[in-house]
Design a protein around this motif. Structure first.
Motif, PDB file in Angstrom:
ATOM      1  N   ILE A 106     -36.597   0.496 -53.729  1.00 56.87           N
ATOM      2  CA  ILE A 106     -37.822   1.276 -53.518  1.00 56.87           C
ATOM      3  C   ILE A 106     -38.715   0.514 -52.550  1.00 56.87           C
ATOM      4  O   ILE A 106     -38.914  -0.706 -52.697  1.00 56.87           O
ATOM      5  CB  ILE A 106     -38.586   1.501 -54.841  1.00 56.87           C
ATOM      6  CG1 ILE A 106     -37.776   2.360 -55.790  1.00 56.87           C
ATOM      7  CG2 ILE A 106     -39.936   2.158 -54.582  1.00 56.87           C
ATOM      8  CD1 ILE A 106     -38.465   2.633 -57.114  1.00 56.87           C
ATOM      9  N   PHE A 107     -39.244   1.226 -51.574  1.00 54.27           N
ATOM     10  CA  PHE A 107     -40.226   0.656 -50.657  1.00 54.27           C
ATOM     11  C   PHE A 107     -41.517   1.453 -50.815  1.00 54.27           C
ATOM     12  O   PHE A 107     -41.541   2.660 -50.584  1.00 54.27           O
ATOM     13  CB  PHE A 107     -39.717   0.714 -49.218  1.00 54.27           C
ATOM     14  CG  PHE A 107     -40.616  -0.005 -48.235  1.00 54.27           C
ATOM     15  CD1 PHE A 107     -41.237  -1.190 -48.584  1.00 54.27           C
ATOM     16  CD2 PHE A 107     -40.838   0.501 -46.964  1.00 54.27           C
ATOM     17  CE1 PHE A 107     -42.060  -1.867 -47.689  1.00 54.27           C
ATOM     18  CE2 PHE A 107     -41.647  -0.164 -46.061  1.00 54.27           C
ATOM     19  CZ  PHE A 107     -42.260  -1.352 -46.427  1.00 54.27           C
ATOM     20  N   LEU A 108     -42.578   0.787 -51.252  1.00 55.77           N
ATOM     21  CA  LEU A 108     -43.853   1.450 -51.525  1.00 55.77           C
ATOM     22  C   LEU A 108     -44.856   1.158 -50.420  1.00 55.77           C
ATOM     23  O   LEU A 108     -44.957   0.020 -49.950  1.00 55.77           O
ATOM     24  CB  LEU A 108     -44.416   0.966 -52.863  1.00 55.77           C
ATOM     25  CG  LEU A 108     -43.607   1.299 -54.111  1.00 55.77           C
ATOM     26  CD1 LEU A 108     -44.178   0.578 -55.326  1.00 55.77           C
ATOM     27  CD2 LEU A 108     -43.568   2.803 -54.349  1.00 55.77           C
ATOM     28  N   VAL A 109     -45.620   2.182 -50.031  1.00 57.72           N
ATOM     29  CA  VAL A 109     -46.724   2.014 -49.087  1.00 57.72           C
ATOM     30  C   VAL A 109     -48.013   2.305 -49.842  1.00 57.72           C
ATOM     31  O   VAL A 109     -48.148   3.368 -50.462  1.00 57.72           O
ATOM     32  CB  VAL A 109     -46.579   2.969 -47.882  1.00 57.72           C
ATOM     33  CG1 VAL A 109     -47.719   2.750 -46.888  1.00 57.72           C
ATOM     34  CG2 VAL A 109     -45.234   2.760 -47.193  1.00 57.72           C
ATOM     35  N   THR A 110     -48.945   1.353 -49.835  1.00 58.77           N
ATOM     36  CA  THR A 110     -50.174   1.511 -50.601  1.00 58.77           C
ATOM     37  C   THR A 110     -51.391   1.559 -49.685  1.00 58.77           C
ATOM     38  O   THR A 110     -51.359   1.070 -48.553  1.00 58.77           O
ATOM     39  CB  THR A 110     -50.362   0.353 -51.600  1.00 58.77           C
ATOM     40  OG1 THR A 110     -50.719  -0.839 -50.884  1.00 58.77           O
ATOM     41  CG2 THR A 110     -49.098   0.107 -52.397  1.00 58.77           C
TER      42      THR A 110
END
Length: 563
Positions: free
Chosen positions: A320-324
């Motif tokens: 999973i790659f999350l952008v916040t």
């Protein structure tokens, strides 16, 4: 050569800025372009700047030039001409004396305009000269966007101009929806927003005015509109609701809709949100280009370390790659950039979005509809039966969605998504707060990227100044002793900024970070551990862009937190 052609030749030659060859080129080009005026042809094909051309021809014809950036028209002159005449003849009333009304024009050869204006004004008319762009900008400033359409609506008895917001009936609005003036005004407001690069339009009824504001480069700017616009707020708001297929009779509840419009050959998708307020319904319009070129990953503005880390993560087979980041921080632009990078003929990509902001060829995009049960969690479950390689979830909002996304990543899928947290390290406590087990988070999440948007300095007018050390409080010495700050020019509408650039912090999950997550360490501890491994914070990335001349110190202090 006819008489008018001879006169034109004489004037252009007398101006002293054109050679015989240039005069011949201007006249032949004008003849080849039907409907083109002599002034337009002289500017376009003469090889001389417009201001220089107007000054030279003005001397020949006895017309003064006016600097509309530094000089303003008198209120008496503005009241002398109606908006319809101003827009028809492309002039700005400038000054009024006992002898004549002086109007500013960009065309010294338009004698028909002088005759028509004399009849409308009821007095002699003198012409002064200024560049076309300056005249148009001044007209919008002093008369307001859409002034001509507003004037025609006020003259039309079919429009209800009472202060009672509820006085307009459904039949009245439907008839009015097809009428040219109201349609033209709303279209002008939207077209002007698109021209200025606005992302949002806010139409806000106040006690004494209908305020319209554009959000440009993340900042709100008030739009100059005719003062009598408040009397037509019911008509304007109802017209927008008609365009968005909303119930115009319902004024007590918030509603959402969409408008599809074409501007300058480009399809624009507009999201409409209405909200009941004290003096009428407040309407927000979000402008989105339906399609077009996506920002390439190498153009996002990564430093070398962050680019390498992100490039490695998005090409992983699973995880999973999350952008916040907060709303409006460019998360969607980054995600579409990553999808564009990995979008190949041998890769199946599925996205769950609410809403679908940009349409991308080659991927399967699904619109969420919570009112019928089509939620992120339900879409994700269905995706796993569709044999995807890469899944993009618009946002992880709850435990159910988070757990399905994690299970998807653990069963061999690459998952992209967003979270609303203040920084990259805050993503892990946020997921734990949702109820996800830390060991699952540590196993599934490959990396987290925090981002913000800062305004870019206008390259035309930025100025170099010494670095003020009281703002620079990082451990590392400054790269330079000078930085750039905004100044303001016509190209950037006097703001000093034009466009935006992203700031990033990229946290890569390795064995040490996994251990910290399992131990439920807080965001500060995880961030410090990542910093020791080479991560740059948002503010550090911002300072690098300050020293590169991309943005200003005040802008970085505005959009980032001290860490």
């Amino acid at each position: 050569m006819n008489e008018s052609g001879s006169l034109a030749t004489m004037i252009l030659k007398s101006a002293g800025v054109y050679s015989d060859e240039a005069v011949s080129r201007i006249l032949s080009s004008r003849a080849a372009n039907a409907g083109m005026g002599l002034a337009e042809a002289a500017v376009k094909f003469g090889g001389v700047r417009e201001r220089e051309f107007l000054a030279a021809v003005g001397r020949v014809l006895g017309m003064n030039t006016v600097d509309l950036e530094r000089q303003s028209p008198s209120p008496e002159a503005l009241q002398k001409l109606p908006a319809s005449a101003v827009y028809q003849f492309n002039v700005l009333p400038f000054s009024l004396d006992a002898d004549a009304l002086t109007v500013v024009s960009s065309d010294p050869f338009d004698t028909a305009a002088a005759d028509g204006l004399r009849l409308v004004a009821g007095c002699r008319v003198r012409t002064a000269l200024a560049p076309k762009e300056e005249v148009e900008k001044a007209v919008k400033k002093f008369y307001g966007v859409g002034a001509e359409a507003i004037e025609k609506m006020l003259e039309d008895d079919r429009y209800d101009v009472s202060e009672d917001f509820g006085a307009m009936t459904k039949i009245d609005v439907n008839e009015m929806g097809e009428e040219a003036s109201i349609v033209r005004f709303v279209n002008q407001i939207i077209a002007e927003a698109d021209r200025q690069g606005a992302t949002d339009i806010h139409i806000e009824p106040q006690e004494t005015e209908l305020r319209i504001r554009y959000r440009i480069d993340g900042m709100l700017h008030k739009v100059d509109v005719p003062p009598q616009l408040n009397r037509l707020k019911s008509a304007i708001i109802s017209r927008i609701k008609v365009m968005a297929n909303l119930d115009i009779a319902e004024k007590r509840l918030p509603m959402d809709g969409r408008i599809g419009i074409r501007i300058a050959g480009q399809d624009i998708d507009i999201r409409v949100s209405t909200m009941p307020a004290a003096y009428g319904e407040s309407i927000s319009l979000r402008l989105l280009a339906k399609s077009g070129s996506f920002v390439k990953m190498q153009d996002l503005g990564f430093n070398e370390r962050d680019f390498a880390v992100v490039d490695k993560i998005i090409h992983r087979p699973n995880g999973i790659f999350l952008v916040t980041g907060p709303t409006g921080s460019g998360k969607s632009t980054s995600l579409y950039s990553f999808l564009s990078e990995v979008n190949k003929i041998d890769v199946r990509i599925m996205t769950a979005e609410d809403p679908i902001e940009y349409h991308m060829a080659g991927i399967n995009q699904v619109q969420m509809q919570s009112e019928i049960g089509m939620t992120f969690a339900r879409a994700l479950r269905a995706f796993l039966r569709q044999d995807p390689d890469i899944i993009m979830v618009g946002e992880i909002r709850d435990r159910e969605t988070a757990e399905i996304a994690i299970n998807a990543s653990l069963t061999g899928h690459m998952v992209f998504s967003t979270l609303h947290t203040n920084d990259a390290a805050g993503a892990f406590p946020r997921l734990i707060d949702m109820g996800v087990e830390p060991f699952l988070i540590a196993s599934a999440v490959a990396g987290v990227m925090g981002q913000r948007l800062c305004r870019r300095l206008c390259p035309e007018c930025r100025r170099e100044v010494p670095l003020d050390r009281k703002y620079y409080n990082l451990d590392t010495p400054p790269e330079k002793e000078t930085v750039f700050e905004p100044n303001g020019c016509e190209k950037c509408s006097k703001t000093g900024y034009r466009g935006r650039r992203a700031l990033f912090e990229v946290l890569e999950v390795d064995e040490d970070i996994e251990g910290a997550i399992v131990r439920r360490e807080n965001a500060t501890q995880i961030r410090n551990l990542s910093l020791s491994k080479g991560m740059k914070t948002l503010r550090e990335d911002g300072w690098a862009k300050v020293f590169a001349g991309v943005t200003s110190v005040k802008e970085i202090l505005r959009v980032t937190e001290e860490q």
